[in-house]
Motif scaffolding. Sequence first.
Motif, PDB file in Angstrom:
ATOM      1  N   ILE A 137       0.846  -1.190   0.000  1.00 27.92           N
ATOM      2  CA  ILE A 137       0.000   0.000   0.000  1.00 27.92           C
ATOM      3  C   ILE A 137       0.886   1.248   0.000  1.00 27.92           C
ATOM      4  O   ILE A 137       1.619   1.493   0.953  1.00 27.92           O
ATOM      5  CB  ILE A 137      -0.918   0.034   1.242  1.00 27.92           C
ATOM      6  N   GLY A 138       0.828   2.010  -1.079  1.00 27.86           N
ATOM      7  CA  GLY A 138       1.603   3.246  -1.157  1.00 27.86           C
ATOM      8  C   GLY A 138       2.778   3.138  -2.110  1.00 27.86           C
ATOM      9  O   GLY A 138       3.818   2.574  -1.750  1.00 27.86           O
ATOM     10  N   LEU A 139       2.627   3.680  -3.301  1.00 24.82           N
ATOM     11  CA  LEU A 139       3.663   3.576  -4.331  1.00 24.82           C
ATOM     12  C   LEU A 139       4.284   4.940  -4.615  1.00 24.82           C
ATOM     13  O   LEU A 139       4.339   5.403  -5.755  1.00 24.82           O
ATOM     14  CB  LEU A 139       3.082   2.977  -5.615  1.00 24.82           C
ATOM     15  N   GLY A 140       4.763   5.568  -3.560  1.00 18.75           N
ATOM     16  CA  GLY A 140       5.460   6.842  -3.710  1.00 18.75           C
ATOM     17  C   GLY A 140       6.904   6.633  -4.111  1.00 18.75           C
ATOM     18  O   GLY A 140       7.277   5.582  -4.643  1.00 18.75           O
ATOM     19  N   ALA A 141       7.728   7.620  -3.830  1.00 21.78           N
ATOM     20  CA  ALA A 141       9.130   7.564  -4.225  1.00 21.78           C
ATOM     21  C   ALA A 141       9.843   6.355  -3.629  1.00 21.78           C
ATOM     22  O   ALA A 141      10.755   5.791  -4.245  1.00 21.78           O
ATOM     23  CB  ALA A 141       9.841   8.848  -3.804  1.00 21.78           C
ATOM     24  N   MET A 142       9.441   5.942  -2.437  1.00 24.50           N
ATOM     25  CA  MET A 142      10.062   4.803  -1.771  1.00 24.50           C
ATOM     26  C   MET A 142       9.333   3.499  -2.101  1.00 24.50           C
ATOM     27  O   MET A 142       9.933   2.496  -2.486  1.00 24.50           O
ATOM     28  CB  MET A 142      10.072   5.012  -0.260  1.00 24.50           C
ATOM     29  N   GLY A 143       8.008   3.507  -1.952  1.00 22.99           N
ATOM     30  CA  GLY A 143       7.233   2.295  -2.130  1.00 22.99           C
ATOM     31  C   GLY A 143       7.260   1.736  -3.534  1.00 22.99           C
ATOM     32  O   GLY A 143       7.221   0.519  -3.734  1.00 22.99           O
ATOM     33  N   PHE A 144       7.337   2.612  -4.526  1.00 24.33           N
ATOM     34  CA  PHE A 144       7.331   2.189  -5.929  1.00 24.33           C
ATOM     35  C   PHE A 144       8.454   1.183  -6.207  1.00 24.33           C
ATOM     36  O   PHE A 144       8.190   0.058  -6.673  1.00 24.33           O
ATOM     37  CB  PHE A 144       7.457   3.424  -6.818  1.00 24.33           C
ATOM     38  N   PRO A 145       9.722   1.526  -5.926  1.00 21.58           N
ATOM     39  CA  PRO A 145      10.787   0.543  -6.174  1.00 21.58           C
ATOM     40  C   PRO A 145      10.793  -0.602  -5.163  1.00 21.58           C
ATOM     41  O   PRO A 145      11.181  -1.730  -5.519  1.00 21.58           O
ATOM     42  CB  PRO A 145      12.068   1.368  -6.084  1.00 21.58           C
ATOM     43  N   MET A 146      10.386  -0.354  -3.916  1.00 21.21           N
ATOM     44  CA  MET A 146      10.355  -1.434  -2.927  1.00 21.21           C
ATOM     45  C   MET A 146       9.426  -2.550  -3.384  1.00 21.21           C
ATOM     46  O   MET A 146       9.765  -3.745  -3.317  1.00 21.21           O
ATOM     47  CB  MET A 146       9.912  -0.890  -1.568  1.00 21.21           C
ATOM     48  N   ALA A 147       8.238  -2.177  -3.851  1.00 28.16           N
ATOM     49  CA  ALA A 147       7.299  -3.173  -4.360  1.00 28.16           C
ATOM     50  C   ALA A 147       7.870  -3.892  -5.578  1.00 28.16           C
ATOM     51  O   ALA A 147       7.661  -5.097  -5.767  1.00 28.16           O
ATOM     52  CB  ALA A 147       5.968  -2.501  -4.707  1.00 28.16           C
ATOM     53  N   GLY A 148       8.605  -3.158  -6.397  1.00 30.15           N
ATOM     54  CA  GLY A 148       9.232  -3.776  -7.565  1.00 30.15           C
ATOM     55  C   GLY A 148      10.233  -4.850  -7.189  1.00 30.15           C
ATOM     56  O   GLY A 148      10.298  -5.914  -7.820  1.00 30.15           O
ATOM     57  N   HIS A 149      11.019  -4.602  -6.141  1.00 27.34           N
ATOM     58  CA  HIS A 149      11.988  -5.607  -5.688  1.00 27.34           C
ATOM     59  C   HIS A 149      11.279  -6.873  -5.219  1.00 27.34           C
ATOM     60  O   HIS A 149      11.763  -7.989  -5.459  1.00 27.34           O
ATOM     61  CB  HIS A 149      12.841  -5.038  -4.554  1.00 27.34           C
ATOM     62  N   LEU A 150      10.160  -6.709  -4.554  1.00 32.26           N
ATOM     63  CA  LEU A 150       9.404  -7.872  -4.077  1.00 32.26           C
ATOM     64  C   LEU A 150       8.897  -8.708  -5.239  1.00 32.26           C
ATOM     65  O   LEU A 150       8.980  -9.940  -5.216  1.00 32.26           O
ATOM     66  CB  LEU A 150       8.233  -7.419  -3.202  1.00 32.26           C
ATOM     67  N   LEU A 151       8.359  -8.044  -6.248  1.00 35.81           N
ATOM     68  CA  LEU A 151       7.844  -8.777  -7.408  1.00 35.81           C
ATOM     69  C   LEU A 151       8.965  -9.519  -8.113  1.00 35.81           C
ATOM     70  O   LEU A 151       8.826 -10.694  -8.471  1.00 35.81           O
ATOM     71  CB  LEU A 151       7.155  -7.801  -8.363  1.00 35.81           C
ATOM     72  N   ARG A 152      10.088  -8.842  -8.283  1.00 36.82           N
ATOM     73  CA  ARG A 152      11.217  -9.475  -8.963  1.00 36.82           C
ATOM     74  C   ARG A 152      11.828 -10.606  -8.149  1.00 36.82           C
ATOM     75  O   ARG A 152      12.519 -11.467  -8.702  1.00 36.82           O
ATOM     76  CB  ARG A 152      12.275  -8.424  -9.283  1.00 36.82           C
ATOM     77  N   SER A 153      11.551 -10.614  -6.853  1.00 33.99           N
ATOM     78  CA  SER A 153      12.043 -11.700  -5.998  1.00 33.99           C
ATOM     79  C   SER A 153      11.116 -12.909  -6.009  1.00 33.99           C
ATOM     80  O   SER A 153      11.419 -13.922  -5.384  1.00 33.99           O
ATOM     81  CB  SER A 153      12.209 -11.199  -4.556  1.00 33.99           C
ATOM     82  N   GLY A 154       9.993 -12.793  -6.699  1.00 31.99           N
ATOM     83  CA  GLY A 154       9.117 -13.938  -6.874  1.00 31.99           C
ATOM     84  C   GLY A 154       7.869 -13.958  -6.035  1.00 31.99           C
ATOM     85  O   GLY A 154       7.132 -14.957  -6.042  1.00 31.99           O
ATOM     86  N   TYR A 155       7.578 -12.888  -5.326  1.00 29.48           N
ATOM     87  CA  TYR A 155       6.368 -12.845  -4.511  1.00 29.48           C
ATOM     88  C   TYR A 155       5.151 -12.478  -5.359  1.00 29.48           C
ATOM     89  O   TYR A 155       5.248 -11.689  -6.300  1.00 29.48           O
ATOM     90  CB  TYR A 155       6.516 -11.818  -3.384  1.00 29.48           C
ATOM     91  N   GLU A 156       4.021 -13.045  -4.988  1.00 31.49           N
ATOM     92  CA  GLU A 156       2.750 -12.667  -5.601  1.00 31.49           C
ATOM     93  C   GLU A 156       2.302 -11.365  -4.953  1.00 31.49           C
ATOM     94  O   GLU A 156       2.184 -11.279  -3.740  1.00 31.49           O
ATOM     95  CB  GLU A 156       1.713 -13.761  -5.390  1.00 31.49           C
ATOM     96  N   LEU A 157       2.049 -10.354  -5.762  1.00 34.77           N
ATOM     97  CA  LEU A 157       1.869  -9.012  -5.228  1.00 34.77           C
ATOM     98  C   LEU A 157       0.591  -8.355  -5.747  1.00 34.77           C
ATOM     99  O   LEU A 157       0.266  -8.438  -6.927  1.00 34.77           O
ATOM    100  CB  LEU A 157       3.076  -8.149  -5.640  1.00 34.77           C
ATOM    101  N   LYS A 158      -0.097  -7.691  -4.811  1.00 30.97           N
ATOM    102  CA  LYS A 158      -1.223  -6.850  -5.174  1.00 30.97           C
ATOM    103  C   LYS A 158      -0.947  -5.476  -4.585  1.00 30.97           C
ATOM    104  O   LYS A 158      -0.648  -5.345  -3.402  1.00 30.97           O
ATOM    105  CB  LYS A 158      -2.538  -7.400  -4.641  1.00 30.97           C
ATOM    106  N   VAL A 159      -1.035  -4.427  -5.408  1.00 35.74           N
ATOM    107  CA  VAL A 159      -0.660  -3.091  -4.969  1.00 35.74           C
ATOM    108  C   VAL A 159      -1.860  -2.162  -4.944  1.00 35.74           C
ATOM    109  O   VAL A 159      -2.843  -2.349  -5.672  1.00 35.74           O
ATOM    110  CB  VAL A 159       0.438  -2.485  -5.878  1.00 35.74           C
ATOM    111  N   TYR A 160      -1.755  -1.155  -4.087  1.00 38.98           N
ATOM    112  CA  TYR A 160      -2.753  -0.087  -4.059  1.00 38.98           C
ATOM    113  C   TYR A 160      -2.036   1.242  -3.913  1.00 38.98           C
ATOM    114  O   TYR A 160      -1.100   1.379  -3.106  1.00 38.98           O
ATOM    115  CB  TYR A 160      -3.732  -0.245  -2.895  1.00 38.98           C
TER     116      TYR A 160
END
Length: 295
Positions: A8-31
């Motif tokens: 939850i929260g894709l600002g300057a920090m959350g945007f790349p953090m969520a990207g790292h999780l996806l690239r690490s193989g986690y199933e991700l849902k974003v808001y």
Amino acid sequence: MTQKIAFIGLGAMGFPMAGHLLRSGYELKVYNRTTSTAEKWLKQYATDGAVSASMAKTPHEAAIDADVVLLCVGNDDDVRSVVYGQDGVLSAMKHGSTLIDHTTTSAELARELHKVAKDYGVDVLDGPVSGGQAGAENGALTVMLGGDSDVYNSVHEILNCYSQKHQLMGEIGKGQLTKMVNQICIAGVVQGLSEALHFAQKAELDSQAVVDVISKGAAASWQMVNRSETMVKGQFDFGFAVDWMRKDLDIVLNEAKRNGSSLPITALVDQFYGQVQANGGGRWDTSSLISLLDK
């Protein structure tokens, strides 16, 4: 990896953090409150189809079936707005799941979340981060956490995706208190560096040569290495915004009133940042303190 994550929260920090999780193989849902940002995130990261990624219309929708919910929003009120109510994550989180708040907030809010979430059977960790946007993009953040050690141990692999260092600092709220220590240090260092560079210029020294020498000694700091060149040039259109630093320092100074600590330098630097805001620099990098010294 079997864990499902909501971010939850894709600002300057959350945007790349969520990207790292996806690239690490986690199933991700974003808001994200601004839908176009979530769409941009999907376009940038969810392109290979190797793992599942989707966007939700509400925090509640994002948290359905999630094992871990991560928050990275703006302030205490922003956290409450995505956690509580029928559209908040708590109304959807399952028993035994974990909520990690990466927002820099008050320690009081961390304790509040922990108390409320317990009634839902949800574990909470407060986990503010340090390292700035560059740290988030490079997966090299530092995460300071508060909460139960068993809960912390269960999310090590998630934290590893976007951090170079994470550590449990104690009970709930201690992560936020540690981040306050971090911000106190930064405020003093940036003001000291600003005055040092200002002095060097007035003394007709080669600022770059000065930094090259003293950055190898006891005066060295992250700020000196990463910000001195742009400070001398008067370039501040990047980095951690003054508006956000003042938000953080307000949290620090309020906590200092509660615990009886004396922070005269921090209080003074906070006033200086107020002057930067008054000069139109609210979105400038925190290194813009130097802009006040030629006034």
